[in-house]
Design a protein around this motif. Sequence first.
Motif, PDB file in Angstrom:
ATOM      1  N   CYS A 148       0.828  -1.213   0.000  1.00  0.00           N
ATOM      2  CA  CYS A 148       0.000   0.000   0.000  1.00  0.00           C
ATOM      3  C   CYS A 148       0.860   1.260   0.000  1.00  0.00           C
ATOM      4  N   ASP A 149       1.973   1.238   0.730  1.00  0.00           N
ATOM      5  CA  ASP A 149       2.860   2.406   0.738  1.00  0.00           C
ATOM      6  C   ASP A 149       3.453   2.668  -0.638  1.00  0.00           C
ATOM      7  N   ILE A 150       3.871   1.619  -1.318  1.00  0.00           N
ATOM      8  CA  ILE A 150       4.440   1.792  -2.664  1.00  0.00           C
ATOM      9  C   ILE A 150       3.387   2.327  -3.621  1.00  0.00           C
ATOM     10  N   LEU A 151       2.160   1.817  -3.524  1.00  0.00           N
ATOM     11  CA  LEU A 151       1.097   2.312  -4.403  1.00  0.00           C
ATOM     12  C   LEU A 151       0.821   3.788  -4.147  1.00  0.00           C
ATOM     13  N   LYS A 152       0.783   4.188  -2.881  1.00  0.00           N
ATOM     14  CA  LYS A 152       0.568   5.604  -2.566  1.00  0.00           C
ATOM     15  C   LYS A 152       1.692   6.471  -3.116  1.00  0.00           C
ATOM     16  N   GLY A 153       2.924   6.011  -2.946  1.00  0.00           N
ATOM     17  CA  GLY A 153       4.056   6.797  -3.451  1.00  0.00           C
ATOM     18  C   GLY A 153       4.042   6.931  -4.958  1.00  0.00           C
ATOM     19  N   VAL A 154       3.738   5.846  -5.659  1.00  0.00           N
ATOM     20  CA  VAL A 154       3.710   5.899  -7.128  1.00  0.00           C
ATOM     21  C   VAL A 154       2.581   6.804  -7.609  1.00  0.00           C
ATOM     22  N   ILE A 155       1.418   6.706  -6.989  1.00  0.00           N
ATOM     23  CA  ILE A 155       0.295   7.587  -7.368  1.00  0.00           C
ATOM     24  C   ILE A 155       0.669   9.039  -7.128  1.00  0.00           C
ATOM     25  N   LEU A 156       1.339   9.312  -6.020  1.00  0.00           N
ATOM     26  CA  LEU A 156       1.727  10.684  -5.698  1.00  0.00           C
ATOM     27  C   LEU A 156       2.689  11.239  -6.744  1.00  0.00           C
ATOM     28  N   ILE A 158       3.208  10.160  -9.937  1.00  0.00           N
ATOM     29  CA  ILE A 158       2.586  10.266 -11.259  1.00  0.00           C
ATOM     30  C   ILE A 158       1.668  11.487 -11.332  1.00  0.00           C
ATOM     31  N   CYS A 159       0.856  11.686 -10.320  1.00  0.00           N
ATOM     32  CA  CYS A 159      -0.058  12.834 -10.334  1.00  0.00           C
ATOM     33  C   CYS A 159       0.699  14.152 -10.243  1.00  0.00           C
ATOM     34  N   TYR A 160       1.837  14.155  -9.569  1.00  0.00           N
ATOM     35  CA  TYR A 160       2.624  15.389  -9.496  1.00  0.00           C
ATOM     36  C   TYR A 160       3.128  15.789 -10.882  1.00  0.00           C
ATOM     37  N   PHE A 161       3.616  14.828 -11.643  1.00  0.00           N
ATOM     38  CA  PHE A 161       4.094  15.150 -12.993  1.00  0.00           C
ATOM     39  C   PHE A 161       2.938  15.481 -13.925  1.00  0.00           C
ATOM     40  N   ALA A 232      -7.400   4.912  -9.701  1.00  0.00           N
ATOM     41  CA  ALA A 232      -6.927   5.700  -8.559  1.00  0.00           C
ATOM     42  C   ALA A 232      -6.121   6.913  -9.011  1.00  0.00           C
ATOM     43  N   VAL A 233      -5.263   6.725 -10.020  1.00  0.00           N
ATOM     44  CA  VAL A 233      -4.479   7.849 -10.542  1.00  0.00           C
ATOM     45  C   VAL A 233      -5.401   8.911 -11.129  1.00  0.00           C
ATOM     46  N   LEU A 234      -6.403   8.475 -11.892  1.00  0.00           N
ATOM     47  CA  LEU A 234      -7.335   9.430 -12.494  1.00  0.00           C
ATOM     48  C   LEU A 234      -8.115  10.174 -11.420  1.00  0.00           C
ATOM     49  N   TYR A 235      -8.526   9.476 -10.376  1.00  0.00           N
ATOM     50  CA  TYR A 235      -9.270  10.144  -9.305  1.00  0.00           C
ATOM     51  C   TYR A 235      -8.406  11.191  -8.604  1.00  0.00           C
ATOM     52  N   VAL A 236      -7.192  10.833  -8.218  1.00  0.00           N
ATOM     53  CA  VAL A 236      -6.344  11.781  -7.494  1.00  0.00           C
ATOM     54  C   VAL A 236      -6.048  12.997  -8.373  1.00  0.00           C
ATOM     55  N   PHE A 237      -5.830  12.782  -9.658  1.00  0.00           N
ATOM     56  CA  PHE A 237      -5.541  13.897 -10.569  1.00  0.00           C
ATOM     57  C   PHE A 237      -6.743  14.830 -10.698  1.00  0.00           C
ATOM     58  N   LEU A 238      -7.926  14.253 -10.905  1.00  0.00           N
ATOM     59  CA  LEU A 238      -9.126  15.083 -11.062  1.00  0.00           C
ATOM     60  C   LEU A 238      -9.466  15.815  -9.764  1.00  0.00           C
ATOM     61  N   HIS A 239      -9.292  15.142  -8.635  1.00  0.00           N
ATOM     62  CA  HIS A 239      -9.578  15.795  -7.365  1.00  0.00           C
ATOM     63  C   HIS A 239      -8.591  16.927  -7.090  1.00  0.00           C
ATOM     64  N   LEU A 396      -4.782  16.715  -1.976  1.00  0.00           N
ATOM     65  CA  LEU A 396      -4.352  17.981  -1.384  1.00  0.00           C
ATOM     66  C   LEU A 396      -2.833  18.065  -1.299  1.00  0.00           C
ATOM     67  N   ALA A 397      -2.187  16.933  -1.027  1.00  0.00           N
ATOM     68  CA  ALA A 397      -0.722  16.922  -0.978  1.00  0.00           C
ATOM     69  C   ALA A 397      -0.117  17.139  -2.365  1.00  0.00           C
ATOM     70  N   VAL A 398      -0.728  16.546  -3.386  1.00  0.00           N
ATOM     71  CA  VAL A 398      -0.239  16.751  -4.764  1.00  0.00           C
ATOM     72  C   VAL A 398      -0.316  18.221  -5.140  1.00  0.00           C
ATOM     73  N   LEU A 399      -1.436  18.865  -4.834  1.00  0.00           N
ATOM     74  CA  LEU A 399      -1.589  20.278  -5.180  1.00  0.00           C
ATOM     75  C   LEU A 399      -0.607  21.149  -4.399  1.00  0.00           C
ATOM     76  N   LEU A 400      -0.434  20.871  -3.112  1.00  0.00           N
ATOM     77  CA  LEU A 400       0.479  21.691  -2.317  1.00  0.00           C
ATOM     78  C   LEU A 400       1.922  21.538  -2.790  1.00  0.00           C
ATOM     79  N   ILE A 401       2.331  20.326  -3.144  1.00  0.00           N
ATOM     80  CA  ILE A 401       3.685  20.127  -3.681  1.00  0.00           C
ATOM     81  C   ILE A 401       3.859  20.868  -4.994  1.00  0.00           C
TER      82      ILE A 401
END
Length: 554
Positions: A148-156, A158-161, A232-239, A396-401
């Motif tokens: 789960c930690d690796i999935l969260k990190g990878v999503i973070l 990818i969405c940042y880029f 999950a990637v699409l959701y985090v990006f759209l949010h 929220l973390a993606v946007l703040l970064i």
Amino acid sequence: RQDGGRGEPKTLWGSSDPRPPAAGPGQPSPQQRTETLGFYESDRGRKKKRSLSDLSLLRFISAELTRGYFLEHNEAKYTERRERVYTCMRIPKELEKLMFFGIFLCLDAFLYVFTLLPLRVFLAMFRFITLPCYGLRDRRLLQPAQVCDILKGVILVICYFMMHYVDYSMMYHLIRGQSVIKLYIIYNMLEVADRLISSFGQDILDALYWTATEPKERKRAHIGVIPHFFMAVLYVFLHAILIMVQATTLNVAFNSHNKSLLTIMMSNNFVEIKGSVFKKFEKNNLFQMSNSDIKERFTNYVLLLIVCLRNMEQFSWNPDHLWVLFPDVCMVVASEIAVDIVKHAFITKFNDITADVYSEYRASLAFDLVSSRQKNAYTDYSDSVSRRMGFIPLPLAVLLIRVVTSSVKVQGVLAYVCVVLFYCGLISLKVLNSIVLLGKSCQYVKEAKMEEKLFNPVLTTTPGKTAGKQQSTFKSSQGISTDENGSSSVTNQPVHQKENTPSLLVTSNSDQFLTTPDGEEKDISQDSSELKHRSAKKDLLEIDRFTICGNRID
């Protein structure tokens, strides 16, 4: 007639003679009786005339001025009214204590993404790379928490880029060109969309984590890890984009000349009072609303931070401009606090809910934190906060970064040293915050007498098995370590259970604590078929942000 309809008609004195009988010895004659009746009638007439003459305006005013009454004849009613006043006076203090604790819980989950999550991802990748050197001792390559930690990190990452392809300046000027009314409507639509997408987003993330960590021996009942990952990637990006539009709209309101848009947006908070106060609320419904208010207040604080960063960048980090933004920031924060206090005060008044219920809500949130530190915890604390309050830290973390990296330019060795020191400061803040929260949570759980639910969880029974057998099976497979004093440890890492152990759902003893006022105690040893047909009364420990519970009336 007293003769049954036969013979002569009788008079009242029993004779057919219409003349009254003669007076006996010692009795008044008929003439005397007639004179006596006439005297009484004349006396009654004189009294009536005298009473009518007494009804004057002066006597009426005098009676109104000297009229009295006694409140002690209805003591229970007036005591209840006084307690309602005292309850409304206690609401601000109790509510802000809950808000203060909940905001620091959200801050702990938010700081986890920036501090401990990268370190946990690094340790999981190091284990995966060095696994051939130590041999495959376990059937799993990685533990479920590490996956789960690796999935969260990878999503973070990818969405940042992906956020680099979104132009913040173009979005700002596009929103600034709209009319005030249109921006007001857009901001309201964004708030509704944020709540809807948050409710669906946590389900997407939970489905991804379970699909990636589900035992492979079971029958395939999902579409695969890769489709869930892309969802999950699409959701985090759209949010993240949705939150960026909210921050941009707020920034436009701050930079408007007449401040009319900011005033309209803040007045929108008071419309929330109209939609909430005049509805029927139970304790579970109020708990959901409190969690929503905590999440909304923390999100607004982060949005204000983003607005301040963008404005300070435009003015070359001039500290004088910060004092220009300070009154507007205070107005936003003050309006949020005022609306929450008024809303909760009248909801508790109209629904006869005491102010002590907020201490129960705080104990429920503290129970989540303490239970996540148990040896066999079934979820991470950040995910527990997401389910309970609807606060999902990843977008929220993606946007703040994205905002920080675009606003702050790092050049030179000294700048990188400052970044490292800042990261160490964040880790220190996260550790300190976690220690203080854990200590206060243990105190709140102890005050609420919920220790038995931590170390003696209740198991849901399955058909054909008794609760006692599952209890013994759970104890044998749990392996809780105790110290010399006999107290169970709540800070150890989870141990992996064998695959042949029947899957057990650990729940809390929910039917004896924090139930609704009309809820009755249930027998915890009933079968699952009986549990399924129970009433809809839920425990606060089973209520998350998006659970529909109780009835609401308009």
